[in-house]
Scaffold this motif. Structure first.
Motif, PDB file in Angstrom:
ATOM      1  N   PHE A  80      30.204 123.261  45.017  1.00 10.87           N
ATOM      2  CA  PHE A  80      30.741 121.995  44.967  1.00 10.87           C
ATOM      3  C   PHE A  80      29.564 121.027  44.725  1.00 10.87           C
ATOM      4  N   LEU A  81      28.412 121.297  45.498  1.00  7.98           N
ATOM      5  CA  LEU A  81      27.320 120.376  45.690  1.00  7.98           C
ATOM      6  C   LEU A  81      26.247 120.710  44.738  1.00  7.98           C
ATOM      7  N   GLN A  82      26.139 121.783  44.047  1.00  7.28           N
ATOM      8  CA  GLN A  82      25.305 122.540  43.029  1.00  7.28           C
ATOM      9  C   GLN A  82      23.694 122.652  43.625  1.00  7.28           C
ATOM     10  N   ALA A  83      23.300 121.531  44.048  1.00  9.12           N
ATOM     11  CA  ALA A  83      22.093 121.505  44.715  1.00  9.12           C
ATOM     12  C   ALA A  83      21.567 122.350  45.869  1.00  9.12           C
ATOM     13  N   GLU A  84      20.848 123.332  45.897  1.00 12.10           N
ATOM     14  CA  GLU A  84      20.642 124.039  46.994  1.00 12.10           C
ATOM     15  C   GLU A  84      20.450 123.469  48.337  1.00 12.10           C
ATOM     16  N   ASP A  85      19.452 122.374  48.259  1.00 11.23           N
ATOM     17  CA  ASP A  85      18.990 121.618  49.503  1.00 11.23           C
ATOM     18  C   ASP A  85      20.249 120.984  50.169  1.00 11.23           C
ATOM     19  N   ARG A  86      21.053 120.396  49.373  1.00  8.78           N
ATOM     20  CA  ARG A  86      22.294 119.538  49.885  1.00  8.78           C
ATOM     21  C   ARG A  86      23.312 120.663  50.511  1.00  8.78           C
ATOM     22  N   ALA A  87      23.465 121.771  49.811  1.00 12.49           N
ATOM     23  CA  ALA A  87      24.240 122.809  50.306  1.00 12.49           C
ATOM     24  C   ALA A  87      23.896 123.171  51.699  1.00 12.49           C
ATOM     25  N   GLN A  88      22.530 123.531  51.803  1.00 11.28           N
ATOM     26  CA  GLN A  88      21.685 124.001  53.273  1.00 11.28           C
ATOM     27  C   GLN A  88      21.953 123.196  54.138  1.00 11.28           C
ATOM     28  N   ARG A  89      21.745 121.715  53.775  1.00 13.70           N
ATOM     29  CA  ARG A  89      21.829 120.574  54.840  1.00 13.70           C
ATOM     30  C   ARG A  89      23.296 120.671  55.448  1.00 13.70           C
ATOM     31  N   VAL A  90      24.395 120.886  54.579  1.00  9.92           N
ATOM     32  CA  VAL A  90      25.848 120.573  54.965  1.00  9.92           C
ATOM     33  C   VAL A  90      25.968 121.961  55.875  1.00  9.92           C
ATOM     34  N   VAL A  91      25.518 122.941  55.649  1.00 11.77           N
ATOM     35  CA  VAL A  91      25.757 123.961  56.364  1.00 11.77           C
ATOM     36  C   VAL A  91      25.071 124.136  57.849  1.00 11.77           C
ATOM     37  N   ARG A  92      23.876 123.746  57.795  1.00  8.55           N
ATOM     38  CA  ARG A  92      23.068 123.347  59.152  1.00  8.55           C
ATOM     39  C   ARG A  92      23.860 122.283  59.837  1.00  8.55           C
ATOM     40  N   GLU A  93      24.321 121.239  59.228  1.00 12.72           N
ATOM     41  CA  GLU A  93      25.104 120.151  60.091  1.00 12.72           C
ATOM     42  C   GLU A  93      26.319 120.781  60.782  1.00 12.72           C
ATOM     43  N   THR A  94      26.891 121.804  60.026  1.00 14.44           N
ATOM     44  CA  THR A  94      28.324 122.164  60.479  1.00 14.44           C
ATOM     45  C   THR A  94      27.993 123.274  61.813  1.00 14.44           C
ATOM     46  N   PHE A  95      26.939 124.109  61.485  1.00 15.37           N
ATOM     47  CA  PHE A  95      26.590 124.718  62.543  1.00 15.37           C
ATOM     48  C   PHE A  95      26.144 124.033  63.709  1.00 15.37           C
ATOM     49  N   ASP A  96      25.460 122.931  63.437  1.00 16.37           N
ATOM     50  CA  ASP A  96      24.936 122.086  64.847  1.00 16.37           C
ATOM     51  C   ASP A  96      26.268 121.405  65.302  1.00 16.37           C
ATOM     52  N   ILE A  97      27.038 121.070  64.673  1.00  9.79           N
ATOM     53  CA  ILE A  97      28.251 120.237  65.341  1.00  9.79           C
ATOM     54  C   ILE A  97      29.182 121.386  66.044  1.00  9.79           C
ATOM     55  N   LEU A  98      29.176 122.548  65.265  1.00 13.52           N
ATOM     56  CA  LEU A  98      29.999 123.616  65.935  1.00 13.52           C
ATOM     57  C   LEU A  98      29.299 123.932  67.615  1.00 13.52           C
ATOM     58  N   TRP A  99      27.995 124.149  67.427  1.00 14.05           N
ATOM     59  CA  TRP A  99      27.244 124.456  68.828  1.00 14.05           C
ATOM     60  C   TRP A  99      27.438 123.218  69.742  1.00 14.05           C
ATOM     61  N   LEU A 100      27.294 122.127  69.158  1.00 14.27           N
ATOM     62  CA  LEU A 100      27.743 120.848  70.179  1.00 14.27           C
ATOM     63  C   LEU A 100      29.026 121.060  70.797  1.00 14.27           C
ATOM     64  N   THR A 101      29.982 121.363  69.996  1.00 12.75           N
ATOM     65  CA  THR A 101      31.471 121.281  70.499  1.00 12.75           C
ATOM     66  C   THR A 101      31.811 122.986  70.646  1.00 12.75           C
ATOM     67  N   TRP A 102      31.105 123.795  70.925  1.00 12.37           N
ATOM     68  CA  TRP A 102      31.361 125.361  71.039  1.00 12.37           C
ATOM     69  C   TRP A 102      32.350 125.725  72.003  1.00 12.37           C
ATOM     70  N   ASP A 103      32.324 124.917  73.208  1.00 10.97           N
ATOM     71  CA  ASP A 103      33.511 125.212  74.273  1.00 10.97           C
ATOM     72  C   ASP A 103      35.118 124.739  73.618  1.00 10.97           C
ATOM     73  N   GLU A 104      34.944 123.880  72.831  1.00  9.64           N
ATOM     74  CA  GLU A 104      36.275 123.361  72.104  1.00  9.64           C
ATOM     75  C   GLU A 104      36.651 124.492  71.235  1.00  9.64           C
ATOM     76  N   ALA A 105      35.651 124.692  70.359  1.00  8.12           N
ATOM     77  CA  ALA A 105      35.782 125.610  69.337  1.00  8.12           C
ATOM     78  C   ALA A 105      36.282 127.029  69.879  1.00  8.12           C
ATOM     79  N   CYS A 106      35.803 127.552  70.944  1.00  6.67           N
ATOM     80  CA  CYS A 106      36.419 128.726  71.523  1.00  6.67           C
ATOM     81  C   CYS A 106      37.874 128.731  72.120  1.00  6.67           C
ATOM     82  N   ALA A 107      38.195 127.464  72.556  1.00  8.86           N
ATOM     83  CA  ALA A 107      39.582 127.362  72.960  1.00  8.86           C
ATOM     84  C   ALA A 107      40.480 126.962  71.930  1.00  8.86           C
ATOM     85  N   THR A 108      40.188 127.090  70.740  1.00 12.48           N
ATOM     86  CA  THR A 108      41.051 126.925  69.581  1.00 12.48           C
ATOM     87  C   THR A 108      41.694 128.247  69.517  1.00 12.48           C
TER      88      THR A 108
END
Length: 303
Positions: free
Chosen positions: A158-186
């Motif tokens: 969707f984003l075509q540019a490699e740096d933009r794609a990697q940035r979104v993935v890193r952000e997703t994993f950081d948010i997931l870590w930040l809310t890991w307890d909530e994620a595990c409760a889903t």
């Protein structure tokens, strides 16, 4: 003195104004986030606010734990006024027992969104003691290793540019870590994480008539790259752009399966574990999506 080192406007005073309101009642939610708060700022501010509510701490108790005034903390929690320094943000992170490493990365991204200079960002980070060794939960670390490649491939489509794609993935994993307890409760961590990634990707994807714009992918197909004649290549690109536009107009889950399987060339057997759906459901989604696309593009060769 360089531009990056120019002193910014003075920070607000830490002291409470005369006649400040009495202490907050336990369980009272913070006032809403301001309308002018940017998307990157909200990315870390919303989990912090949720953690505060879940902790049951009053604002006065947070004052005692953080060492900052009620006025400053109230502004931070609402996203009001100046973009908060890392010092006060870290004091809240520590008081709420949140992992500081992903939050500092998210804070840094939001500081750039707020047009803070690199010198200001570095000075604010250096004002706080080093965070030490980064140690994500073992389960989160394993999940990250398993999903990094397919998540990046989806974002890249969707984003075509490699740096933009990697940035979104890193952000997703950081948010997931930040809310890991909530994620595990889903009900399903994989489904929860996939929907989180998709929302982050779609927030950065160009839109056309309310749908993500996938047409740029037509310029990056192996088939068009192999065509020598420019007129023939242009015709092929136009045809594929229409096809990719049709893919983007599919229901979200159907679109995801088609993109992963046919644009990202991920093995169909691996897709259920990526999107967090059963093999039977994924197969059904692929079947219906193929049917809808074949009705529009009967001459399209899937291979």
């Amino acid at each position: 003195m360089s531009d990056s080192e120019q002193p910014g406007p003075p920070e607000p005073d830490d002291s409470d104004p005369p006649g400040a309101e009495p202490s907050s009642r336990r369980g009272r939610r913070p006032e809403p986030i301001g309308d002018g708060v940017g998307a990157a700022h909200r990315t870390w501010l919303e989990p912090v606010r949720s953690r505060l509510v879940a902790s049951g701490l009053t604002l006065d108790e947070l004052v005692g734990r953080s060492g900052y005034s009620k006025t400053r903390l109230s502004e931070l929690l609402r996203g009001k006024g100046y973009y908060p320094s890392w010092e006060i943000t870290y004091s809240v992170v520590r008081a709420l027992d949140l992992p500081p490493w992903p939050l500092r990365r998210l804070w840094t991204a939001a500081a750039r969104e707020a047009a803070k200079k690199q010198g200001w960002i570095e000075n604010r980070i250096q004002a706080v003691q080093p965070l030490g060794l980064e140690q994500p939960p073992v389960a989160h670390q394993a999940f990250t290793l398993a999903m990094r490649a397919p998540y990046a491939a989806y974002a890249r489509a969707f984003l075509q540019a490699e740096d933009r794609a990697q940035r979104v993935v890193r952000e997703t994993f950081d948010i997931l870590w930040l809310t890991w307890d909530e994620a595990c409760a889903t009900a399903d961590v994989k489904r929860h994480a996939w929907q989180m990634l998709r929302s982050r990707v779609m927030a950065r994807t160009l839109q056309q008539d309310g749908h993500p714009d996938l047409r740029q992918a037509a310029f990056f197909t192996a088939a068009q790259a192999a065509i020598i004649d420019l007129a023939e290549r242009s015709a092929h690109i136009n045809k594929m752009a229409g096809f990719f536009d049709a893919v983007a107009r599919l229901p979200q889950d159907q679109m995801d399966v088609i993109v992963l399987t046919h644009l990202c060339t991920i093995d169909a057997a691996a897709v259920p574990g990526i999107v967090g759906l059963s093999p039977a459901m994924t197969h059904t989604l692929d079947h219906h999506a193929r049917g809808a696309l074949n009705d529009l593009y009967r001459q399209h060769t899937w291979e």
